[in-house]
Each structure stands twice: as structure tokens, then as C-alpha cells.
Enzyme design. Structure first.
Site, PDB file in Angstrom:
ATOM      1  CB  ALA A  68      -0.841  -0.079   1.342  1.00 40.01           C
ATOM      2  CE  LYS A  69       6.234   0.458  -3.115  1.00 40.22           C
ATOM      3  NZ  LYS A  69       5.342  -0.704  -3.731  1.00 40.22           N
ATOM      4  NE  ARG A  70      -2.972   3.757   1.394  1.00 43.69           N
ATOM      5  CZ  ARG A  70      -3.256   3.203   0.313  1.00 43.69           C
ATOM      6  NH1 ARG A  70      -2.400   3.098  -0.574  1.00 43.69           N
ATOM      7  NH2 ARG A  70      -4.756   2.873  -0.089  1.00 43.69           N
ATOM      8  CB  THR A 116       4.950  -1.512   1.666  1.00 42.95           C
ATOM      9  OG1 THR A 116       3.584  -1.245   0.702  1.00 42.95           O
ATOM     10  CG2 THR A 116       5.216  -3.095   1.318  1.00 42.95           C
ATOM     11  CG  ASP A 157       4.216   1.376  -5.897  1.00 41.12           C
ATOM     12  OD1 ASP A 157       5.119   1.042  -6.423  1.00 41.12           O
ATOM     13  OD2 ASP A 157       3.545   0.781  -4.898  1.00 41.12           O
TER      14      ASP A 157
END
Lengths: 290, 290
Positions: free
Chosen positions: A97-99, A123, B101
Site C-alpha cells: 500500500a506504501k502508505r 508497506t 509507487d
């Protein structure tokens, strides 16, 4: 509590014979027509992928939220279904999710990842600072889950900021050093930590250096396969343990989801055969380099 | 094409008499019971907030996705509805998603922000590098939209990495410098760029320094109000123009959404009165410091 996530990942990789993570990047333009039309293809395609992954034995699965969110709320709901299915199949879920956000907003994202999606790890992006990671870390610590922090990513632009020199060492090493207390908090009985670090396969020298800086962090290694790195590069940060070389998971997405011929498969059985073959080949490739 | 988003923001702030951005951080524990129960409160509450914002006149609205995602796919769908309502009311939408991303995944997030949500701008995290911003920038450039990049955030942990010394200057200044070509690509007829930079109100000296480094970037200023900064600090990066001081928007969320007494309002009319008062007070406070 001991970190259950770290132990599951390490034991899963041992049981599977290779530390393969299956990335779920559902690209509707490449999913065979036998799964339906448009975004409606996604749930069935991902479920069949998860079944093949479970059958073959893999260390984890990594749904990539951006591919689902491209389809709006329906795509988001599909990602929830896919995670529920992965949990049913007992596949550890690393939600990609790369939050990253402050205080209460980060609490919202952490609740979303661990509660709504039922993820085992998520993530996160460290740029905003350690306080923004805390909502993820405290949940992970209390519940034996994982947090995967972007450290040195696999894309060409990773050099733009991650490699900037901070008093004699690149920024990404400063990030890794600052995460040492977090790694200690998520320590598992295996001796590995549920604090994962993202270390791109396309930069093996950086991965080796990161291993020295973070000896207990499990690595989440993107960039193997379609992004161009081989098994040797992908495993650069892995170290010799009592049961062979270990230290994280290597993710492959496109090379497993869309192997040659699969896009034009006429039957589910034919498609399943090609996917099983692709997963087996990736596992064998990684195992031979361990 | 000239950047329509930048011009709308500047003209909106002029027309409103203050550069106020209304942040939508729906916290169900603080939304009055008159909006219903649990997550079902969110759409009605946000719609009423948007109506008050439109009536009062504000420069922009900023839905904070983490608060919506805390409620899973239903919350995500509510955020889509709320953005559609904001668009209907002609309020510029800065979607606070803080995405970031690589390649095709970033394409998914960009499609989600600009197409599904219909956002006019979206917040993004620069840590992964300039190539990860490109899917947002190219869409914004082609369609006259905005991109708001995290540069120097408002939280205490901002210092952990953003302030690290890179050859004599903090990392966040290197990020700002690297964004100069992007700012040029999103230039509006107003002389301001749709490349926004996030510059926390809690760090006014940093905001002044950022203004020198990025003279055309609109600032998105969080941290005013509940996070502790006053109007003077929030406007530190604004500069004198032909029509008064300008240079971005100042966001307030909790102080406008949950003003004293509003949580216990018995009627919608009573609640609307308190919200209108809070928005008017914030606008007057900012206007007096311009």
C-alpha cells in the site's frame, strides 16, 4: 509477544524450499478473457493465482493496491476479497500500500491494512518521519504482525533522494539505522524481525550493505524477474543460517501472473498449468542460487 | 496548456478573501449523532460540510483518504461520493492520498485520483524518486491539474529524515530543488504553478526558505488550527502580489469540522450555524494576517 509474522515468513520459505513471494498486480489488459470482462476479471483471476500459489507452496503473497484502486471502490472491494481468500488459504499477506501520514490519518491506514484487509504486513513510506510509522509499529507489535518500510527501492529514480549523501553515507542507510529500535520491537523467535525493509533486487551491492546495517530485518525484495534482476542479485542480502541461506522474501509479479502463452489460454486448466510452471520455475531459480 | 488548477486556486483564494482549504477528516466518534450511526454518518456529514464551505467561499477542499479507508471499501466509496459532490459544488479538490509507487502501480494511483475521484490535485510522497511522480505529473500537465508533493511536513517527526544534512542543506531543500522542472511544466497563466509543495505551518522559517527555493509553487499548508500554528505562521511562505499576499492554501480540518458545541448539536440548523461560524472565523483570522 514474539513476532509471529517473522516466524511464519521464515518457516514458510523453508517449507517452500525458496523464499518466493507472489505479487498480485492485476492488469486487466493482460488477464485472459476466460476470467470475464474488464475489472470483473480481477477477483477470479486473483483467487486462481492464490490457489496455485498455495498448491505450489510460497512464502507470502503481495497484493499491490494501486492496481486494484485503478478501478475505484469496486477495485478496493476486490482487494478486500482477495485478501480474505489469501487468509483462508493461510498465505501470509504483505499488503503493498506504501502508505504514510501523520497521527490519526496513519491510524486510519493502519486500521485499514490490518483490520479491513486482514494483512499480515503492510508497506509504508518513511519520508514523513518515525512518528508516522508508529501507528503501524504499535499494532504490529501488539498483534505479532509485520511492517515493511521502503529503504532502497528497485526503480531507477531510487537514486534521486535515497542515495543523497548525508554526512558520508547515503540517506537510505540513515533510514535503515533509524529503524533499529523498531526491528528490536518486532523480533520473532526465529531471530528474524517482522520489521521488513524493502531492498530492490536491482541493487545487490546496496542489499549487502543493508544486511550489515540491519542484521535481523527481513528483506522484501522487489525487482526480480520482469524488472530485470536475476536470482543471484535478488538474494544478495540473504545470509547463511542453520537451515541454509535466508533473510526475507523475493517478490515476482508479472513473470508469474503473465507467463508466455497464459494471456491467450483457452481453458482454465491450460492457464493453471502455465501458472504452476511459472511459479515452479521461479522457485527452482531462487533455490539454485540459495 | 496553461495550468487551470493553479489559476483556480489563486482566483478562488482571492474571491474568498482568504486562502482557506477545508480539510475533510471524518472521525465518526466526533460526528454528531444527527448524521446517523457509525460509518454511515460520513457521506451526509461531508456533504453538509461541503455545502457550508461552498456557501462561505473557500479556496479548496481536501478529503483525507485515510479517514475514509479506515472503514474499508464502503469508506472508499464514500470518498468517491464526497468528491463527486465537491465537483458539483465547483470546489477544487485536493485529494490527500500521499501515494507513491513505481511505474504501472503509480499509473493506477494516478488514474484513481484524477479519474475515479475526479480530484483536481493529489498529494504524493517523493521518497521513491522523480520517476515515481511522473505518472501524476504527465496527467496533470495534459489536463491542467495539480500535484502536491510532500516537502517539509507539519509533524514533529518531519525532522527525522527531511532535515538530514545533504552537503550543507537539509534534504527537503534538495527535494524542492529537484522539483523545479516539474513546477515549470505545470505553470498557470496566474504565474503560479499547479506543482504544489506541502509546507507545514508549524515550521514558518522553513516555509520562508522554501519560498525562496520555489518561487512559483503553490504551498499546501497543513498544521494551522488544531495542530497549533497561527495564521501568521501559516502564511509565512506567502508573498506580496498585485492583489495582496498569496501563494497557496492553508488547510484547517478539525477546527472547522468539530468546533466547540458542534458535536452535541441537536439540529442540523444548529450544527450548520456553528460550522459557518468556524469557517468564517478561520477566514477572518487568515485575512487579518495577509
Amino acid at each position: 509477544m514474539s513476532n509471529d509474522f517473522a516466524d511464519r515468513i521464515i518457516e514458510g520459505a523453508r517449507a517452500a524450499g525458496a523464499p518466493l513471494c507472489v505479487g498480485l498486480d492485476p492488469d486487466v489488459s493482460r488477464i485472459p478473457a476466460l476470467f470475464g470482462d474488464g475489472a470483473a476479471k480481477i477477483p477470479g483471476f486473483c483467487q486462481a493465482m492464490l490457489e496455485e500459489a498455495a498448491k505450489a507452496g510460497v512464502a507470502a503473497v503481495k497484493p499491490q493496491l494501486g492496481y486494484f484502486e485503478a478501478h475505484g471502490a469496486a477495485g478496493y472491494a476486490a482487494a478486500e476479497l482477495v485478501c480474505a481468500e489469501a487468509a483462508r488459504l493461510r498465505l501470509p499477506i504483505i499488503l503493498d500500500a506504501k502508505r504514510g501520514d501523520i497521527g490519526a490519518t496513519a491510524e486510519g491506514y493502519a486500521a485499514s491494512a490490518y483490520d479491513n484487509f486482514g494483512a499480515d504486513a503492510v508497506t509504508v513510506n518513511p519520508y514523513m518521519g518515525l512518528d508516522t510509522l508508529e501507528p503501524f509499529l504499535s499494532r504490529a507489535q501488539a498483534r505479532g504482525k509485520g511492517v515493511a518500510v521502503l529503504v532502497r527501492t528497485s526503480n531507477p529514480g531510487a537514486k534521486d533522494f535515497q542515495d543523497l549523501d548525508v554526512n558520508g553515507a547515503p540517506l537510505w542507510t540513515r533510514v535503515a539505522e533509524a529503524l533499529a529500535p523498531a526491528a528490536a520491537r518486532l523480533m520473532g523467535a526465529s531471530g528474524w524481525s517482522g520489521l521488513m525493509m524493502v531492498a530492490g533486487a536491482t541493487y545487490p551491492e546496496e542489499a549487502r550493505r543493508l544486511r550489515d546495517l540491519a542484521p535481523t530485518a527481513l528483506f522484501l525484495v522487489p525487482g526480480y524477474g520482469a524488472q530485470g534482476a536475476g536470482a543471484k542479485e535478488a538474494l544478495a542480502g540473504f545470509v547463511q543460517g542453520p537451515r541454509g541461506r535466508e533473510g526475507g522474501v523475493v517478490n515476482a509479479s508479472r513473470s508469474l501472473l503473465y507467463p508466455p502463452g497464459a494471456e491467450r489460454a483457452k481453458t482454465l486448466a491450460e492457464w493453471r498449468g502455465l501458472i504452476a510452471q511459472a511459479i515452479a520455475a521461479a522457485k527452482a531459480d531462487l533455490a539454485s542460487a540459495l
